[in-house]
Design a protein around this motif. Sequence first.
Motif, PDB file in Angstrom:
ATOM      1  N   GLY A  88      43.873  24.437  38.057  1.00  0.00           N
ATOM      2  CA  GLY A  88      44.279  23.509  39.131  1.00  0.00           C
ATOM      3  C   GLY A  88      44.864  22.344  38.336  1.00  0.00           C
ATOM      4  O   GLY A  88      45.302  22.238  37.161  1.00  0.00           O
ATOM      5  N   SER A  89      45.494  21.605  39.459  1.00  0.00           N
ATOM      6  CA  SER A  89      46.033  20.267  39.078  1.00  0.00           C
ATOM      7  C   SER A  89      45.650  19.012  39.375  1.00  0.00           C
ATOM      8  O   SER A  89      44.808  19.057  40.400  1.00  0.00           O
ATOM      9  CB  SER A  89      47.738  20.324  39.594  1.00  0.00           C
ATOM     10  N   ARG A 142      46.396  14.477  39.522  1.00  0.00           N
ATOM     11  CA  ARG A 142      47.330  13.553  38.808  1.00  0.00           C
ATOM     12  C   ARG A 142      46.740  12.137  38.955  1.00  0.00           C
ATOM     13  O   ARG A 142      46.173  11.863  39.691  1.00  0.00           O
ATOM     14  CB  ARG A 142      48.400  13.498  40.055  1.00  0.00           C
ATOM     15  N   ARG A 182      51.528  21.365  29.504  1.00  0.00           N
ATOM     16  CA  ARG A 182      50.720  21.546  30.847  1.00  0.00           C
ATOM     17  C   ARG A 182      50.483  20.326  31.523  1.00  0.00           C
ATOM     18  O   ARG A 182      50.306  19.916  32.752  1.00  0.00           O
ATOM     19  CB  ARG A 182      49.157  21.909  30.533  1.00  0.00           C
ATOM     20  N   PHE A 183      50.680  19.105  30.672  1.00  0.00           N
ATOM     21  CA  PHE A 183      50.547  17.491  30.988  1.00  0.00           C
ATOM     22  C   PHE A 183      51.796  17.165  31.218  1.00  0.00           C
ATOM     23  O   PHE A 183      52.790  17.481  30.022  1.00  0.00           O
ATOM     24  CB  PHE A 183      49.812  16.843  30.345  1.00  0.00           C
ATOM     25  N   THR A 184      52.230  16.086  31.914  1.00  0.00           N
ATOM     26  CA  THR A 184      53.456  15.312  31.957  1.00  0.00           C
ATOM     27  C   THR A 184      52.980  13.828  32.246  1.00  0.00           C
ATOM     28  O   THR A 184      52.474  13.682  33.118  1.00  0.00           O
ATOM     29  CB  THR A 184      54.446  15.868  32.916  1.00  0.00           C
ATOM     30  N   GLN A 200      50.489  13.948  35.097  1.00  0.00           N
ATOM     31  CA  GLN A 200      50.468  14.980  35.766  1.00  0.00           C
ATOM     32  C   GLN A 200      49.898  16.160  34.962  1.00  0.00           C
ATOM     33  O   GLN A 200      50.320  16.511  33.924  1.00  0.00           O
ATOM     34  CB  GLN A 200      51.846  15.435  36.298  1.00  0.00           C
ATOM     35  N   ASP A 203      48.291  19.838  34.871  1.00  0.00           N
ATOM     36  CA  ASP A 203      48.453  21.169  35.341  1.00  0.00           C
ATOM     37  C   ASP A 203      47.648  22.306  34.547  1.00  0.00           C
ATOM     38  O   ASP A 203      47.367  21.928  33.500  1.00  0.00           O
ATOM     39  CB  ASP A 203      49.818  21.648  35.665  1.00  0.00           C
ATOM     40  N   SER A 204      47.307  23.324  35.182  1.00  0.00           N
ATOM     41  CA  SER A 204      46.627  24.369  34.520  1.00  0.00           C
ATOM     42  C   SER A 204      45.644  24.076  33.647  1.00  0.00           C
ATOM     43  O   SER A 204      45.390  24.043  32.536  1.00  0.00           O
ATOM     44  CB  SER A 204      47.590  25.140  33.343  1.00  0.00           C
ATOM     45  N   ARG A 205      44.512  23.181  34.344  1.00  0.00           N
ATOM     46  CA  ARG A 205      43.517  22.374  33.931  1.00  0.00           C
ATOM     47  C   ARG A 205      42.391  23.614  33.130  1.00  0.00           C
ATOM     48  O   ARG A 205      42.229  24.490  33.808  1.00  0.00           O
ATOM     49  CB  ARG A 205      42.730  21.619  34.706  1.00  0.00           C
TER      50      ARG A 205
END
Length: 125
Positions: free
Chosen positions: A16-17, A19, A68-70, A83, A85-87
């Motif tokens: 999941g994601s 923020r 995966r992270f931003t 952010q 993502d794809s934890r």
Amino acid sequence: QVQLVETGGGLVQAGGSLRLSCTASISTFSTYAMGWFRQAPGKEREFVAGISWGRALGKNYRDSVKGRFTISRDNANKTVTLQMDSRKPEGTAVYYCADARVQYGLGFAREFGAWGQGTQVTVSS
């Protein structure tokens, strides 16, 4: 004294994601590189991502989160965002916002010297 306040932590399923946001009480926010660190239970705090000052032309990530992270910043609102993502389950940790010790940095791990109180992120498998 600089205050860094993190928000956005919580429970997320693997894949999941989530923020995270950090608001900084730095009058000259745009002149400082900002970053994120994390500390998992029983482990040392580690660098996750950093973003350079100003227009944020430079971004740095630890290898395990690349793609995966931003990380991003909003100088007008003095916030930095991560952010995720794809934890992965190994990402369970307390995440800390950080600011650089000197101005005009590029966002590398060695530049950071102050951290917020942290926000808990738990990734369930």
